[in-house]
Design a protein around this motif. Sequence first.
Motif, PDB file in Angstrom:
ATOM      1  N   CYS A 431      68.519 -68.188  46.125  1.00  8.48           N
ATOM      2  CA  CYS A 431      68.294 -69.913  46.633  1.00  8.48           C
ATOM      3  C   CYS A 431      69.743 -70.408  46.318  1.00  8.48           C
ATOM      4  N   ALA A 437      65.175 -72.929  43.965  1.00 10.90           N
ATOM      5  CA  ALA A 437      64.450 -72.070  43.364  1.00 10.90           C
ATOM      6  C   ALA A 437      63.320 -72.358  42.797  1.00 10.90           C
ATOM      7  N   CYS A 453      60.728 -68.851  38.646  1.00 11.50           N
ATOM      8  CA  CYS A 453      61.880 -69.040  38.801  1.00 11.50           C
ATOM      9  C   CYS A 453      62.752 -68.780  37.553  1.00 11.50           C
ATOM     10  N   PHE A 481      62.580 -65.856  41.914  1.00  9.89           N
ATOM     11  CA  PHE A 481      63.694 -66.661  42.632  1.00  9.89           C
ATOM     12  C   PHE A 481      64.996 -67.129  41.611  1.00  9.89           C
TER      13      PHE A 481
END
Length: 937
Positions: A431, A437, A453, A481
Amino acid sequence: MNSVEKKLIVNSEKGNLLRELVKSMTECQRFYFSVAFINFSGLQLLLDPLKEAEKKGIKGKIITSTYLNFTDAKALEKIREFQNVDLKVFVTDKEIGFHTKAYIFEYNDHYKVIIGSSNITQSALKSNIEWNVEIIAKENGRFIQDVLKEYDYLWHMSEDADEDFIARYEDFLKSFKSTQITHQMIYENKQYIVPNRMQKRATENLERLRSFGEKKALVIAATGTGKTYMSAFDVKDVKPKKLLFIVHREEILKKAKETFELLLPNERLTFGLLTGNHKQKHVDYVFATIQTISKCFYEFEKDEFDYLIIDEAHHATSPTYQTVLKYFEPKFTLGMTATPERSDGYNVFDLFDNNVALEVRLHEALEDELVIPFHYFGITDIEGIDLSDVDIDDITEITKRLKVNERVDFIIEKMDFYGHDGEKRKGLGFCVSIEHAQYMASEFNNRGYKSVCLTGADSSEIRERYINRLENDRDELEFIFTVDIFNEGVDIPSVNTVLMLRPTNSPIVFIQQLGRGLRKHKNKEFLTVLDFIGNHNKTFLIALALNGSRYYDKESLKVAIATGFANIPGCTHIQMDKISQERILAQIDKENFNSMKYLKEEYFEFKKLNQGRIPLLLMDYMKYDGAPDPVKFIDREKSYLQFVAKVEKDDELKGLLINDAFEGTVKELSSKLPLKRIYEFVIMRYLMGHEEINLEIAKRQILKMIHDVDDDSILHAFETLNQNYYDSVQLKNKPKLVHYSDGKLTKTAMYKGLLENEDYRQFIEDIINYGIFRYEKEFKAEYYGIPHFKLYEQYQMVDAALLSNYRKIHSSFRGSGLLTNGNDYFLFIDLHKEEDIKESINYNDKFIDERYFQWQTPNSTSQNTERGQNIIYNERRGINLHLFVRKYREIDGKNEPFIYIGKGNTVHFEGEKPITVQLKLENEIPSTLFTEFTKKV
């Protein structure tokens, strides 16, 4: 059309079966496939053409089989999603095997049938040695009638692949696999673990360095390419009595020790760990963490260890490592790293005496199959996302524009369409910011895809916990992420999906993120990469990253994009949708890669990756795959230092350059870059630490670098350094660094004075080291003879004088398209002429095919002259005709280099003043290069 046309399709750099299938599937009226097995790895490459066929209303039938249980249930499920395709499965028993590999395409008035050896798997479609024959014939012919009749018979013999059938088959496969596993695991004979190509090359180079008394070397290779195995193979050859292996993190240590125990089973050696929990000091081979050894190194003798290995050697510049390294005095030290970054302003290369035994970057790793192939899909982002007017560094604004629910739905739709390898999806999403994220993780969770995340702010314990959960097949976690914490050093071997969710602003970061998923893993055949490509103005950087060549020009980049990156090795597949392709091509057309504006952007982007520190040295550019080519900066301002002083407006650097002797010296050395032969710089490197050098010492130094060298070329290098072949203007403007007499080169007083100044010295040394290091990367340790030309390498006209040991003024090598040195004739050829140059309108130089080239001599050449006779009867007269070709004379206002395509021999000639000559090339030109020369984009 004849009644029957035939052609052979093989997988090679000229093309592959995949390309034929993709084209035919979207142009035919109906298609019928019958293949023994379908793997998801192959099917994924056909999903887009299947989708396009569905849109166009093209119907298809596919028969596959359960033969040897190779067909994936997942592939069958995927095919059933297409409304336009009917699917059946031929169920085989022990008596009947099912081996067909046939692809039938129905057109208006004819059929195309491809029959051969390829099933639907990534390697069968792209890289295996396969023979497939394509036959085009009229519908009413006997052959087509027989094929259709046989297909019809199989269709009726096969079962419908309905939901029920697939569920039964999947259950069977699962039970089959669980009983199989034990049989596969038992047979492993230690004697049969042999080094791969990379490991062989590294151990040979290490051996060569040691044979010349070198005590240290560095190996640079991507994570997961087998560096630990390589070091164990080298240790097996060297047979040290005592060894110390130092690492940064404990989890790597146990694996390293196991690798060594596996490869050295019968050597009667003892192995032990030296960590916080294990204190096995009195063994032959000690595997230690830096944290522990730094507390107890003095308990060992200084020369206790014959061989020292430092894993993740980029950490070795830190004070803790330095203390340990300064204490021990091994016979040999090997450093291994994936990213040779400078930390704390120290240079890793210097630590290992600038001896780089091997460097393996992404394209080479793919070629040597050190990493798994990837399937890259470049997907145009949804219309609602507009990044065309945003600065790429405005993270807040980009974050705001990417946080769109509709985009999340689009990403998930594409993810589900393309699928992934293996049972459980294990994905990394990159990201643009932490906020982005967090948003992605929470939106994925809302839609039922378990995600977290992770950022640099999370502790290593938390990271480790989530990584383990992602790797665990029974855990629900599917996605992590992140922003950029996985660019370097963090290892998640089983990742099978990478989502690129941010605009690419650097080829380096792109390659690092891609690399996170390329580790080999027993349950993984390929990596799926989905890149959501927006309309921001730096989209073309993706193409730079994927093209894999640091030394590109506009034209080769455009051809690579237009041909779907045909130069990428193995089963790796790169596919961009039409809109992204056109967008990128338009950007490349608009961008001037030689403008100061572009060079500055490239430089400052690189500086950002250098932790914001000014990259003062050329060697800084060697640490990253995908870094800019600093020679472009040199071309702009005559030396790298001058370029940096200018763009940074740095008074301190400008102050250094006030010294005329220093400024002249860095310009003079920089003008030789990139090196096309290494001899001069090896001699200059030796003179950094010695007063003088003779031919014998020079030869010994050069042989550390390459397998062989001839005496005349060394002598020519001495004469060149002595400026014997400079014209009067050069002699006036260029400083003299060395002086040649009595068979020896000595430093001039001016040059000696410069080297005594630490500030000047480091920059001079950097240019020399960079020249040598880059030469080794591009030319390896080969000896190319005289003239010293490497096939398909780039050259300027004047290079031919140096590389053929020309003993007159070198700057006379310019202007005309034909230059000569004795029996060597150099043909410099522009394929596209500028129409306004009178003489060039006559020219008719072109490739006839990959093996033959047509060339016209200069206008003044007639057949009965000595030169004319030498050209038309070159073989008989012992004349070598060397061909150097370029597509355009200049691009973006800068002269283009020529590419050496080897020697050619005259097989046909006609005409006078000029003579038109047909040459048969000694080396058939590689098809990717042929395409580059002949394709108009």
